[in-house]
Design a protein around this motif. Sequence first.
Motif, mmCIF file in Angstrom:
data_model
loop_
_atom_site.group_PDB
_atom_site.id
_atom_site.type_symbol
_atom_site.label_atom_id
_atom_site.label_comp_id
_atom_site.label_asym_id
_atom_site.label_seq_id
_atom_site.Cartn_x
_atom_site.Cartn_y
_atom_site.Cartn_z
ATOM 1 N N ASP A 300 69.691 50.684 28.066
ATOM 2 C CA ASP A 300 70.800 50.371 28.968
ATOM 3 C C ASP A 300 71.547 51.660 29.297
ATOM 4 O O ASP A 300 72.334 52.165 28.499
ATOM 5 C CB ASP A 300 71.737 49.358 28.311
ATOM 6 N N THR A 301 71.270 52.198 30.470
ATOM 7 C CA THR A 301 71.904 53.448 30.886
ATOM 8 C C THR A 301 72.930 53.235 31.987
ATOM 9 O O THR A 301 73.406 54.213 32.580
ATOM 10 C CB THR A 301 70.831 54.438 31.392
ATOM 11 N N ALA A 302 73.273 51.972 32.248
ATOM 12 C CA ALA A 302 74.175 51.693 33.370
ATOM 13 C C ALA A 302 75.531 52.368 33.177
ATOM 14 O O ALA A 302 76.089 52.958 34.098
ATOM 15 C CB ALA A 302 74.349 50.191 33.533
ATOM 16 N N GLN A 417 66.791 56.937 34.753
ATOM 17 C CA GLN A 417 67.237 55.953 35.737
ATOM 18 C C GLN A 417 66.262 55.868 36.912
ATOM 19 O O GLN A 417 65.959 54.772 37.402
ATOM 20 C CB GLN A 417 68.642 56.308 36.211
#
Length: 497
Positions: A300-302, A417
């Motif tokens: 989860d790189t949001a 991403q």
Amino acid sequence: MAAPAFRCKGAFWQTHILFLPCGNAKPNRNCHMHCMLRLSPLIAVLLAGCAELSTPPATLSPQALGLTEARAPAFAAGAWWRALGDPALDRLVAQALAANPRLTLADAKVRAAEAGRAVAAAGGGPNVGFAYSRNRQRYSADSIYPPPIGGSWQTLEEIGLKLDWQVDLWGQVSERVAAEAGQVAAARFDAELARQWLSAEVTAQYLALRVAKAQQALAAEAVALARSRDKQVQWRVKAGLSDPASLAGTRASLAAAEASLAPWDGEVTATRAALAALTVQPLPAIPADTPTAWPEWTLDTAGLSLSAISRRPELAAARQGVEAAAHRVRAARADFYPDLSLSLLLGLTSLNPATLFDAASRELGVTPALSLPLYRAGGLQGRLDAEQAAYAAAVGQYNQTLLDVAGQCASALAKTQAAARADAAAADAARGAQQQARAAEVLFAAGLAARDDALAAAEGALSARQKWLSVRGERLQAQLALVRALGEVPESPAEKP
């Protein structure tokens, strides 16, 4: 800092003042010590100007580059490779961490740094020694010893204890101990970096092996489809439905499909060999087969940005190197000040072995000594210059490491991403092509489509799967690079026993 009025250039004399006059009619040892300590601050003030200091370089601020000391995300902490859910990978990493010589070397450097710290600390404590000697000697009759000693053979026996203590007046010892402690911390950070590198390298090679094995299987499927296409064309030629010249195209396609197998065979062998070297095992011990199901390892790189990057072991090690170099500079500057040492002798001396342990044979001595480094031919300033240069190099190393960390983190985050988006698009394309292939096969089975159409749809689906597999491998490697970029120092590694 203002430039000093003069510069001392090093060691030509060194004055040892054992007893200093104090003006008392009958000076005693306490009086001499009092006078010596009273004079020491004056000497220190006079000699303080001998050290010429350069302007120290400035270290970069992590905040100026958008870095903070925030902790790394959970997916980059601890045994992160277990998130792939592959027991074979877990075993390989455990084997590498237990046997790889890189870690043996790193741990040896930690022990060497700890020994260096112990040696430095010993300079600030008392040294006690025991000595015994027996000397058989003829004394000259024309010497200072009168008869009956002069002109005779005598046996001189000595036994005693001696205590020496170099008083750390200006902090040379404490600064050098602090510098060595910084080296210990840096060595521990380097050892942690080696562990992180090793676990990440094993994971990278294992993921490459899985991709190679999967691509190898898809290449075998491509060969099977090319053979089916060749048989189909042969049948059409025999039935007079196709020109015999069309066989050349199918034979070329079959040869290209068979040739595509060789690179993946070589990739499988190369990655297995790399894993064998990393885990210190023979090649047969590395599994030749890997799971067919791909790991759903998503990060989860949001909400992740460069400002959330945590500490890296190499950055922490470089920071410790700067602090250690600063301590050495201060120690080198303190060398310009006078040294105070104390010696205590407790012993027995006798020319007659029978009376060696009598009270009359006892020997006592107390020697305070003040050493003044008035001139040393540039040695002191040269040492200080060298330590200042080492400090500047340590600052440069830290600044460069900080810039490298910032660049690696930003690049890894952007690539992760982008790879996630490419993976999603390739997966959709592969699913769509697979649906078309199934539909074409159904139509062929129902007699509503030609065999060529079904084969063409199957080849398109296989090509889409190969592309998706390549993109998925790039995504996994990009995520691995992000984990490596985010790898943080464990809880207080510098304080581990």
